[in-house]
Scaffold this motif. Sequence first.
Motif, PDB file in Angstrom:
ATOM      1  N   VAL A 179       1.123  -1.647   0.217  1.00 40.40           N
ATOM      2  CA  VAL A 179      -0.337  -0.188  -0.090  1.00 40.40           C
ATOM      3  C   VAL A 179       0.693   1.142   0.112  1.00 40.40           C
ATOM      4  N   LEU A 180       0.684   1.927  -1.056  1.00 45.98           N
ATOM      5  CA  LEU A 180       2.024   3.059  -1.160  1.00 45.98           C
ATOM      6  C   LEU A 180       0.926   4.349  -0.604  1.00 45.98           C
ATOM      7  N   PHE A 181       1.268   5.286   0.217  1.00 44.35           N
ATOM      8  CA  PHE A 181       1.101   6.511   0.634  1.00 44.35           C
ATOM      9  C   PHE A 181       1.379   7.431   0.013  1.00 44.35           C
ATOM     10  N   ASP A 182       0.909   8.448  -0.609  1.00 50.93           N
ATOM     11  CA  ASP A 182       1.243   9.103  -1.705  1.00 50.93           C
ATOM     12  C   ASP A 182       1.085  10.345  -0.627  1.00 50.93           C
ATOM     13  N   GLU A 183       2.251  11.023  -0.097  1.00 46.50           N
ATOM     14  CA  GLU A 183       1.587  12.543   0.759  1.00 46.50           C
ATOM     15  C   GLU A 183       2.433  13.873   0.666  1.00 46.50           C
ATOM     16  N   ALA A 184       2.319  14.046  -0.680  1.00 48.08           N
ATOM     17  CA  ALA A 184       3.010  15.474  -1.484  1.00 48.08           C
ATOM     18  C   ALA A 184       2.910  16.804  -0.808  1.00 48.08           C
ATOM     19  N   TYR A 185       1.431  16.180  -0.456  1.00 41.25           N
ATOM     20  CA  TYR A 185       1.251  17.917   0.157  1.00 41.25           C
ATOM     21  C   TYR A 185       1.190  17.495   1.705  1.00 41.25           C
ATOM     22  N   PHE A 186       1.547  16.679   2.292  1.00 43.53           N
ATOM     23  CA  PHE A 186       0.730  16.557   3.867  1.00 43.53           C
ATOM     24  C   PHE A 186       0.517  17.697   4.596  1.00 43.53           C
ATOM     25  N   GLN A 187       2.233  18.814   4.473  1.00 42.63           N
ATOM     26  CA  GLN A 187       2.640  19.991   5.852  1.00 42.63           C
ATOM     27  C   GLN A 187       1.306  19.997   5.604  1.00 42.63           C
ATOM     28  N   PHE A 188       0.150  20.657   4.556  1.00 43.49           N
ATOM     29  CA  PHE A 188      -0.794  21.821   4.125  1.00 43.49           C
ATOM     30  C   PHE A 188      -1.691  20.463   5.332  1.00 43.49           C
ATOM     31  N   ASN A 189      -1.679  19.493   5.358  1.00 47.63           N
ATOM     32  CA  ASN A 189      -2.977  18.432   6.053  1.00 47.63           C
ATOM     33  C   ASN A 189      -3.248  19.227   7.532  1.00 47.63           C
TER      34      ASN A 189
END
Length: 360
Positions: A186-196
């Motif tokens: 399972v891939l968790f693609d978190e390119a924008y996680f800092q804004f979440n």
Amino acid sequence: MTFKHRPIIDTIPAYKQGKPAPAVAGQRSFKISSNENPYPPLPSVQKAIEDRALDRINRYPDMRGWDVVQRLAKDYGVEPENVVLGCGSTEVITQLVTLLAGPGDEVVYPWRSFEAYPIIVAGAGATSVQIPNRPDGGHDIDAMIAALNDHTRLVIVNNPNNPTASSVRDDEARRLMKAVPSDVTVLFDEAYFQFNNDPSTSVAMDLFREYPNIVVAHTFSKAYGLAGLRIGYGIAQPDVVEGMRKVSLPFGVTQTAQVAALVSLDAKDELMDRVRKIIAERDRVVAALKAQGWDFPEPYANFFWLPLGAKTEEAAARFTAAGLSTRVFEGEGIRISVGEVEANDKVIEVCQSLKSDGIA
């Protein structure tokens, strides 16, 4: 020209780069089509590139990116063997798909989501299983679980989802992980996680410490503002990292990118202050649009999604005329990046005109 080639290539949609700022006479234009950080590189990053990278352009970079790998491993509390670099997180994802899937294999992911997913999957010769998003733009976790079968080799979670900016809750992610077989990645693609800043969001690194079949993809392109240098990274089990490196682009991450990444990690507090400013601007724009009567998914990234359906093209023309380039998905909606304050003010003005004219 007629030439022999893999038939699957004919099914791959070409990736469309966000359009540049339109030239409109008499006014300043803005590019808000690619979810880029509107701030220029930090002075410390620019100086480090000048001092430590420019005079080495004639030499190949460290292919492993060892200094960056070691630093990331320390920051995340993992071993260097758990970290792999790539030419942006897109190349990290490409490495993973190439490692895991081929003809006869399936990759499950939400849709609409990151446009590169179907391109990467088809390029590997595998089959995309696209699971429609819920009406609120979020992942339909139950439908993703129902799509699992013996052909599934990878499941992708995009959090926050691009282009809808919706967040995946922790309980949703855990329900998915309990249903996925332990030998399916399972891939968790978190390119924008800092804004979440969703308090209920899933945090992939927390899950990574519980489930060995998770891969986490992050990037320096968005929050760190290094989109033009192309550097991202993945965190996975050592055997997965070893396999990903076998199919990686040799010397893909330049010395310039590695230097900039290291200095950016040192300047994390300063960069996170910029992130907080972008979040504040996002919230300001969203509040203004909600007051106008707009209804769209609550955004947890540095962009938001306007589901305009059949009126998408008409609305897009209004933004272009105002000097704003947005990301247009024909017949579906428009993704708008949070940009400079002046750009965001223009977005609010255009949205008001769309609402007043009944286009929304």
